[in-house]
Design an enzyme around this catalytic site. Structure first.
Site, short mmCIF file in Angstrom:
data_model
loop_
_atom_site.label_atom_id
_atom_site.label_comp_id
_atom_site.label_asym_id
_atom_site.label_seq_id
_atom_site.Cartn_x
_atom_site.Cartn_y
_atom_site.Cartn_z
N GLU A 161 10.20 7.57 -3.55
CA GLU A 161 8.79 7.17 -3.39
C GLU A 161 8.11 7.11 -4.76
OE1 GLU A 161 7.45 10.31 -0.79
OE2 GLU A 161 8.06 9.22 0.99
N CYS A 170 1.72 12.37 6.37
CA CYS A 170 0.71 12.65 5.34
C CYS A 170 -0.34 11.55 5.26
CB CYS A 170 1.37 12.87 3.99
SG CYS A 170 2.46 11.53 3.47
#
Length: 657
Positions: A322, A419
């Protein structure tokens, strides 16, 4: 410490002082209040049929001794509850809701029961591995999780005046201050995922306890120092890893520990961690006057904004980790561009605006907000993107090519690692806090969003009522209310997308010559109650091209109007979008379509489509040319894509010369 900052810092105008009454943004704020927050409460309580299980609330109940069971979810699952509480707090600031507040209070009571006597709070280690707390900071996010709960505690106290959650998070922070440091028996380290740094500064601002600022500074100063804390920690536990049965391999760049933070030259590693770290660095610099920290923030800001940011305000081009990859590497189809990363970029930009008001920070804040953040949530408030691609072919990302498995052609109901949805909720619920700041007798207007703000300048109460036509048209009108005439400066951001800007005060043109400083038009005068100011920004349709080193966009163009980036979607243009071309001299027309995706402006143009009907079955040929046929192209705002079912999408389109 470095030298003190030379400029007087600006102060953000708090959410309590702002009341948004904006047609465009109120839809999303009301959506958060009426749909998103209730939906997310159901999600973290595992009440949504078909959605991935969360376990977040049940984990707290088990840790509190209120239920029997095993821990479920990721090691950082607690943060979903913390971010939900933070979003609730911001909603309570702008509108009281007794039922919602009671729900939050009940959750906070459960959290209090789950807290250990030392102040430690983490349901994973309480339930599953009680003997291993603070032994794997590299991977297990204990300080990250604590930071999100601290942010929630401060927000809830500011919203309600109640100390129930604030006292809990003070005990968390007090425990952290005992556990971490260079003293005997302390851990001389920091977390693998930055977040607690900015949270501790918020707690310092709320409580005035210097200890919280000092421990935040400690984590920042310690990061990247040699010998490597993460390597030593791994050796101490036999180099085991939390995630699998292999031995851990630590990539310092992934964790931003390859150098001390003041020496880092480029954004590397996990994108969310980078911008959370930078937000914390800016916070500490603001409080301590450490110029070496702010210089590092400037340097890394420049690298991100000029070499590693997508046109949509997305960051983090690699699915692996990521993460950021390298300068000018911005693939559109395998992009990661996590929603949380753009939210973190907004946090960072907002803090830089307080250190040195400059439109370059607000321009990026606006770009990320209108494009990636809004694209991360559907119009119904119940579906979300974790990854925000700039080019999608459903058959590819749902096929056998594992390089595309992270890209989804439609938004998901929920995520095991959830998240992003609560992050969107807490940002949109607190949007009013990003609009203005003050510096002495100057009011800075960063975002043009309709509403009212009340503030005080040198003891003079000032009320501004803003009427904004953005993002569809380029006017912002301000009405000033004062008890008596007062001299102050209204500094209005001139966005980078505005080809021209003009200001009219009480019906008369105000000359901007030599009045624009760091991208803000400074209107200095003695104001009287009833004065009106209008800012008019030209909003042409812009053809945007990438730096020549961005190989993926060579020969392509994207369209932008105002703060909105546009895209082609299959629903309007048919399949095989790669066959469409936009002539360089094509006339671009903007049209409002009220019935489309909540009412949007569509950009229309006459282009071409490559035709391969005579190609046959051969993979490669030398004896044929692609024919062209006329094609009517329709571009919609990027944030609105994937609201009409599954289909192809692309931001960048081939340009025909």
């Amino acid at each position: 410490m470095g030298q003190a900052l030379g400029k007087v810092q600006a102060k953000p105008v708090s959410l309590k002082q702002v009341h948004i009454t904006d047609h465009f943004w109120n839809y999303y704020i009301d959506l958060v209040r009426d749909v998103v927050v209730p939906y997310q409460w159901d999600a973290i309580n595992d009440r949504i049929e078909g959605a991935e299980r969360s376990g977040a609330v049940s984990n707290f109940k088990i840790a509190a001794g209120l239920e029997k069971g095993d821990f479920y979810g990721f090691v950082f699952q607690d943060t979903d509850v913390a971010k939900w509480l933070e979003a609730v707090a911001y909603l309570l600031v702008t509108k009281r809701d007794d039922a919602l507040e009671q729900l939050a209070d009940e959750m906070i009571d459960i959290i209090g029961k789950a807290q250990q006597p030392s102040g430690y709070l983490n349901t994973y280690f309480t339930i599953k591995e009680p003997g291993k707390k603070w032994t794997n900071l590299t991977e297990c996010h204990e300080l990250y999780s604590a930071g999100h709960m601290i942010e929630a505690g401060v927000a809830y106290y500011n919203a309600t005046g109640k100390r129930n959650l604030l006292d809990i998070v003070c005990r968390i922070a007090d425990d952290i201050a005992v556990v971490f440091g260079d003293g005997p028996g302390q851990i001389a380290g920091y977390d693998g995922h930055q977040e607690v740094e900015l949270a501790l500064v918020k707690l310092y601002e709320a409580m005035g306890n210097r200890k919280y600022l000092d421990i935040s500074s400690y984590f920042i100063d310690k990061r990247g120092q040699q010998p490597s804390f993460f390597e030593a920690e791994a050796d101490a536990r036999g180099r085991s890893t939390h995630w699998n049965n292999n031995k851990i391999h630590i990539d310092p760049e992934y964790f931003q520990t390859h150098r001390p933070v003041r020496e880092q030259e480029a954004a590397v590693g996990h994108a969310v961690r980078v911008v959370y770290m930078l937000a914390g660095m800016a916070d500490v610099a603001k409080e301590t006057g450490d110029e070496s920290l702010i210089e590092a923030c400037r340097r890394l800001w420049d690298n991100i904004a000029s070499k590693q940011m997508y046109i949509t305000g997305g960051i983090g081009s690699m699915a692996h980790g990521e993460a950021f990859s390298f300068d000018y590497d911005l693939p559109n189809d395998t992009v990661y561009s996590e929603t949380c990363a753009s939210i973190g970029l907004i946090f960072f930009a907002h803090r830089m605006l307080q250190l040195e008001p400059n439109s370059r920070y607000a321009d990026v804040m606006e770009r990320a907000l209108y494009n990636t953040v809004l694209a991360g949530m559907s119009r119904d408030g119940r579906h979300f993107f974790y990854v925000n691609p700039l080019e999608v072919t459903p058959d590819v990302c749902e096929g056998r090519n594992k390089n595309f498995n992270h890209v989804k052609p439609v938004r998901q109901e929920w995520f095991g690692c959830a998240c992003c949805p609560p992050n969107i909720a807490r940002l949109l619920a607190s949007l009013g806090g990003y609009m203005y700041s003050t510096n002495g007798n100057t009011i800075y207007s960063h975002l043009y969003i309709g509403g009212e703000v009340e503030l005080s300048l040198d003891g003079t109460k000032v009320k501004l009522k803003q009427h904004s036509s953005l993002p569809w048209e380029g006017t912002a009108r301000f009405e000033i209310s004062l008890a008596k005439p007062a001299a102050f400066t209204l500094a209005l951001r001139i966005p980078g997308w505005a080809s021209e800007a003009s200001v009219v005060v009480n019906g008369e043109a105000y000359a901007l010559t030599d009045k624009v400083v760091d991208g803000y038009a400074r209107i200095e005068r003695v104001w009287t109650s009833g004065d009106q100011l209008e800012l008019v920004l030209a909003m042409p349709i812009l053809r945007v091209r990438s730096h020549p080193l961005v190989k993926q966009n060579a020969g392509k163009v994207a369209l932008q109007r105002g703060p909105l980036v546009y895209c082609l979607e299959e629903a309007d243009n048919g399949a095989q979008l790669q066959q469409l071309l936009l002539p360089q001299d094509a006339k671009l027309e903007d049209a409002y379509e009220e019935s489309l995706i909540g009412g949007i402006h569509v950009i229309k143009a006459e282009g071409s489509r490559l035709q391969f009907e005579q190609w046959g079955t051969q993979l490669y040929r030398t004896d044929t040319e692609a024919a062209m046929e006329p094609a009517s192209l329709a571009f919609i705002p990027y944030y609105a894509w994937a609201n009409r079912g599954k289909g192809e999408m692309t931001v960048w389109v081939k340009e025909r010369f």
